[in-house]
Design a protein around this motif. Structure first.
Motif, PDB file in Angstrom:
ATOM      1  N   CYS A   1      15.242  15.913  46.053  1.00 48.92           N
ATOM      2  CA  CYS A   1      14.298  15.986  44.772  1.00 48.92           C
ATOM      3  C   CYS A   1      12.959  16.892  45.072  1.00 48.92           C
ATOM      4  N   CYS A   2      12.337  16.891  46.365  1.00 49.99           N
ATOM      5  CA  CYS A   2      11.349  17.803  46.338  1.00 49.99           C
ATOM      6  C   CYS A   2      11.418  18.524  47.883  1.00 49.99           C
TER       7      CYS A   2
ATOM      8  N   HIS B   1      12.068  17.093  50.713  1.00 50.28           N
ATOM      9  CA  HIS B   1      11.191  16.292  51.779  1.00 50.28           C
ATOM     10  C   HIS B   1      12.032  16.543  53.295  1.00 50.28           C
TER      11      HIS B   1
ATOM     12  N   CYS C   1      10.004   9.010  43.566  1.00 51.44           N
ATOM     13  CA  CYS C   1       9.580  10.364  43.345  1.00 51.44           C
ATOM     14  C   CYS C   1       9.772  11.309  42.280  1.00 51.44           C
TER      15      CYS C   1
END
Length: 240
Positions: free
Chosen positions: A85-86, A88, A221
């Motif tokens: 998603c980001c 991580h 998230c």
């Protein structure tokens, strides 16, 4: 969420729960027939892995991966199908050794190793090891090496053998229609699933909505599902 979810066998298309699929794959007649049709003299070892969340079996995967693939290859696959998603950080823990996507100095213990290790140097049949993605809102997975075999070489590093079907989720507000979204705020209170209609009047606002998807990271998230793998896994018989 639903329990004892079923998924399709890649080779014959039959549906089984996680535990039954684990027993079915080694003896699947369609799979055995495909092996018999393979040609070529070059051989390679393959690990068969079962992947599932640490605290439930709602979501699960069975994959076959080359022994010459690296932990980084496996990490990328897990990100692609379930997690990314980001950007991580992530890490495997194998026999007490940490293999991090971005290893650095650890002032409290042994420094982590990189993920550039080939699977054949760190895995063996029967072992179970841990994986974590995002050290803040962490998604924790368990991976079991259910089998290892030497067979004819093929170009693909990894093949999905089975995956749980998308869970049937109903809107928490109306209790009738299929959920299309999950509210990232309300999901922590156990009632964040929303259908298209109920989402229009939900008090938290659409900026809190994340799509319903076939992943243990749903609602966490900024996860919005995979851009590479569809939620519904199709067998070879369905693919044609």
């Amino acid at each position: 969420m639903a329990k004892r979810t079923k998924g399709k066998c890649k080779f014959c298309g039959k549906e089984y729960t996680f535990s039954y699929m684990n027993r079915h794959l080694p003896v699947c007649e369609a799979r055995q027939k495909k092996w018999e049709q393979e040609t070529g003299s070059k051989k390679c070892g393959y690990f068969e892995l079962a992947v599932y969340p640490k605290y439930n079996r709602d979501h699960w995967l069975f994959v076959e991966i080359k022994e010459t693939a690296t932990l980084k290859d496996l990490d990328q696959f897990l990100r692609d199908i379930w997690l990314e998603c980001c950007g991580h950080l992530s890490a495997f823990d194998i026999n007490g050794v940490s293999y991090d996507v971005a290893p650095g100095d650890d002032f409290w213990g042994e420094p982590a190793k990189s993920m550039n290790y080939k699977l054949k140097s760190v895995l063996e049949k029967g072992m179970t090891f841990d994986y974590e993605y995002d050290f803040g809102s962490t998604t924790e997975l368990m991976i079991t090496v259910v089998n290892y075999r030497v067979r004819n070489y093929r170009k693909e590093k990894l093949v999905i053998l089975s995956r749980n079907n998308p869970l049937e989720m109903i809107c928490d507000t109306c209790g009738k229609k299929p959920a299309a979204y999950i509210c990232a705020q309300c999901c922590y209170e156990g009632n964040g699933l929303l259908c298209e209609d109920c989402a229009k009047t939900h008090e938290c606002g659409e900026e809190m909505f994340l799509p319903v998807c076939n992943s243990p990271r749903m609602g966490v998230c900024g996860y919005c599902g995979s851009d590479i793998y569809p939620d519904q896994f199709l067998s070879d018989t369905e693919m044609g």
